[in-house]
Design a protein around this motif. Structure first.
Motif, short mmCIF file in Angstrom:
data_model
loop_
_atom_site.label_atom_id
_atom_site.label_comp_id
_atom_site.label_asym_id
_atom_site.label_seq_id
_atom_site.Cartn_x
_atom_site.Cartn_y
_atom_site.Cartn_z
N ILE A 127 74.27 66.52 92.19
CA ILE A 127 75.67 66.13 92.03
C ILE A 127 76.38 67.05 91.04
N ASN A 128 75.70 67.46 89.99
CA ASN A 128 76.31 68.30 88.96
C ASN A 128 76.36 69.78 89.34
N ALA A 129 75.60 70.17 90.38
CA ALA A 129 75.58 71.59 90.76
C ALA A 129 76.92 72.00 91.34
N ALA A 130 77.31 73.23 91.05
CA ALA A 130 78.61 73.72 91.51
C ALA A 130 78.48 74.65 92.70
N LYS A 131 77.44 75.44 92.76
CA LYS A 131 77.27 76.43 93.84
C LYS A 131 76.60 75.79 95.05
N ALA A 132 76.96 76.30 96.21
CA ALA A 132 76.38 75.76 97.45
C ALA A 132 74.91 76.14 97.58
N ASP A 136 71.78 73.57 98.04
CA ASP A 136 70.79 73.65 99.13
C ASP A 136 69.37 73.69 98.59
N GLU A 137 69.18 74.46 97.52
CA GLU A 137 67.83 74.57 96.93
C GLU A 137 67.38 73.23 96.36
N LEU A 138 68.29 72.54 95.65
CA LEU A 138 67.94 71.23 95.08
C LEU A 138 67.69 70.19 96.19
N LEU A 139 68.45 70.26 97.27
CA LEU A 139 68.24 69.35 98.39
C LEU A 139 66.87 69.59 99.04
N HIS A 140 66.47 70.88 99.09
CA HIS A 140 65.14 71.21 99.63
C HIS A 140 64.04 70.62 98.76
N PHE A 141 64.17 70.74 97.44
CA PHE A 141 63.18 70.15 96.53
C PHE A 141 63.17 68.63 96.63
N PHE A 142 64.35 68.03 96.79
CA PHE A 142 64.44 66.58 96.93
C PHE A 142 63.70 66.12 98.20
#
Length: 465
Positions: A127-132, A136-142
């Motif tokens: 939620i706090n990330a600004a760059k796309a 995407d990287e955080l969503l992959h880890f999630f």
């Protein structure tokens, strides 16, 4: 108690973890992933490796690393996501042995809770990330953490209640982000399917036990009913039988019952033995069939070998027998010795024998050549006759089909020409000469006419000059 025959790779990793500083432990634990991936899934070797990892407290180290602050771990979320995969794979299919209570009551709930905490942290970072790209990287880890949680819950269904009752899981379900919410709902759907399948298995197991209990009660009821009927029948028989014959009647009933029991027992025993011996009987019949076929084949081979093996003399004669036969021959020659023949006469006889043999072999070669020529002519005539018999009528011929009527045989050609002239004369004759004749009657043809016609006929591939 440490297991015997431990994999040396596990021992090396455990030694590195014990000697290395705290910040290097996560990177050392990542070496377990390569060991697990290179081992066949579901094999006994993988099960032994998981037991070694658990016995050397490497699973506990992974759990401790995941419970620390993420910013202090080398590699960040990449290392954390890989450690969640290692932890879930090591816990599924593990047989803890003596420490089963601690494993199921403490370690597994802690692992599930840590996975949910990591999911909340990834949600906050997303939620706090600004760059796309970072999102995407955080969503992959999630997604990796969710897959690890699902793998752990799938292997240990008793953790479903812990996950559903967790405040962290409820917080993840209330996420406003569509991507995070869809990933969490997918995990929830998979967990509910596992719970449903578990409940279905439990219901099936309960129904199976109930059916077995009903069957047991029915058998017990039938047994009691049979015993009651037997006793009632026995009492009725005792009322009918004379008091002095009661003992004799009881003895006869016991003998009859014993015979019935023995008959059923022997039948059961023989049927059981037959089922056990059926496979061996089939193998025996197959072996007999193969041996019979092999013996027939070997007999044929020996027979063919005897036919083609040249004569090698009387090998069965012994040396003593040969000496005896040679002595008999010498005695016969001594008793029937003739007058000596001059060399000139011997040469003449030899020359005559050679000449006769030469004439014989030459005559036999000529006879063989003549026989071959006769056979060739007979084959040619048979082929020609068969070809003429199969040929269509002249009215129906088209293209090159009239060539089928040509013959290389002079007798066949003569017969065909004679039939042709007969047909022509019959057609050209006046009508009053045809009275009383049938269609199959043949008219005589003059020999001169036939010979004249044959002079200009092409026969056998030759043509008159």
């Amino acid at each position: 108690m440490k297991p015997t025959g431990t994999d040396p790779r596990i021992l090396s990793i455990a030694a590195e973890v014990a000697k290395s500083p705290e910040q290097n432990v996560p990177l050392i634990l990542l070496k377990l992933k390569e060991i697990i991936n290179n081992t066949p899934l579901g094999s006994s070797e993988l099960k032994k490796i998981k037991q070694d990892i658990y016995c050397y407290d490497l699973i506990q180290y992974c759990l401790l690393v995941l419970s620390q602050d993420c910013s202090r771990i080398q590699g960040g979320w990449t290392t954390i996501s890989q450690l969640t995969q290692i932890l879930s794979h090591c816990c599924v299919g593990l047989e803890p042995g003596e420490d089963a209570e601690e494993f199921y009551n403490e370690l597994l709930p802690s692992a599930a809770e840590n996975f949910l905490v990591l999911g909340r942290q990834l949600q906050t970072c997303f939620i706090n990330a600004a760059k796309a790209e970072e999102k995407d990287e955080l969503l992959h880890f999630f997604q990796i953490v969710n897959d690890s949680l699902f793998w752990l819950v799938g292997g240990h269904v008793e953790l479903i209640q812990n996950v559903l009752r967790s405040d962290h899981f409820l917080h993840l379900l209330q996420a406003d982000n569509v991507q995070i919410g869809s990933a969490v709902l997918t995990v929830l759907q998979n967990i509910l399917q596992i719970n449903r399948s578990k409940r279905t298995k439990m219901l099936l197991e309960i129904s199976r036990k109930k059916e077995e209990e009903d069957l047991r009660l029915q058998l017990q009821l039938q047994r009691q009913r049979a015993m009651r009927l037997s006793r009632e029948l026995r009492l009725s028989m005792l009322e009918i039988v004379h008091p002095g014959q009661v003992e004799k009647h009881n003895r006869e009933m016991e003998e009859k019952s014993a015979l019935i029991i023995q008959k059923h027992w022997r039948g059961y025993r023989e049927r059981k033995n037959f089922r056990q011996q059926r496979q061996s009987l089939t193998e025996y019949k197959a072996a007999v069939t193969l041996q019979r076929a092999a013996l027939k084949f070997l007999a044929k081979c020996r027979k063919k070998k005897k036919l083609f093996v040249p004569w090698q003399g009387l090998q069965e004669l012994t040396d003593a027998r040969r000496i005896e036969l040679k002595q008999q021959v010498d005695d016969y020659v001594r008793r029937h010795s003739g007058s000596p023949m001059p060399d000139v006469v011997s040469r003449e006889l030899h020359a005559q024998a050679q000449e006769r043999l030469q004439h014989y072999f030459m005559g036999r070669a000529l006879e063989e050549r003549a026989q071959q020529h006769r056979e060739a002519l007979m084959a040619q005539i048979s082929t020609t006759v068969e070809q003429l018999m199969k040929a269509p009528s002249l009215k129906e011929t088209e293209g090159k089909e009239p060539e089928l009527f040509l013959s290389r045989s002079r007798p066949v050609a003569a017969k065909a020409k004679q039939a042709h002239l007969t047909t022509l004369k019959h057609i050209q004759a006046p009508w009053w000469k045809k009275l009383g004749e049938e269609s199959g009657d043949e008219t005589d043809v003059l020999k001169d006419e036939l010979s004249v016609e044959l002079e200009t006929l092409f026969i056998g591939g030759t043509k008159p000059p």
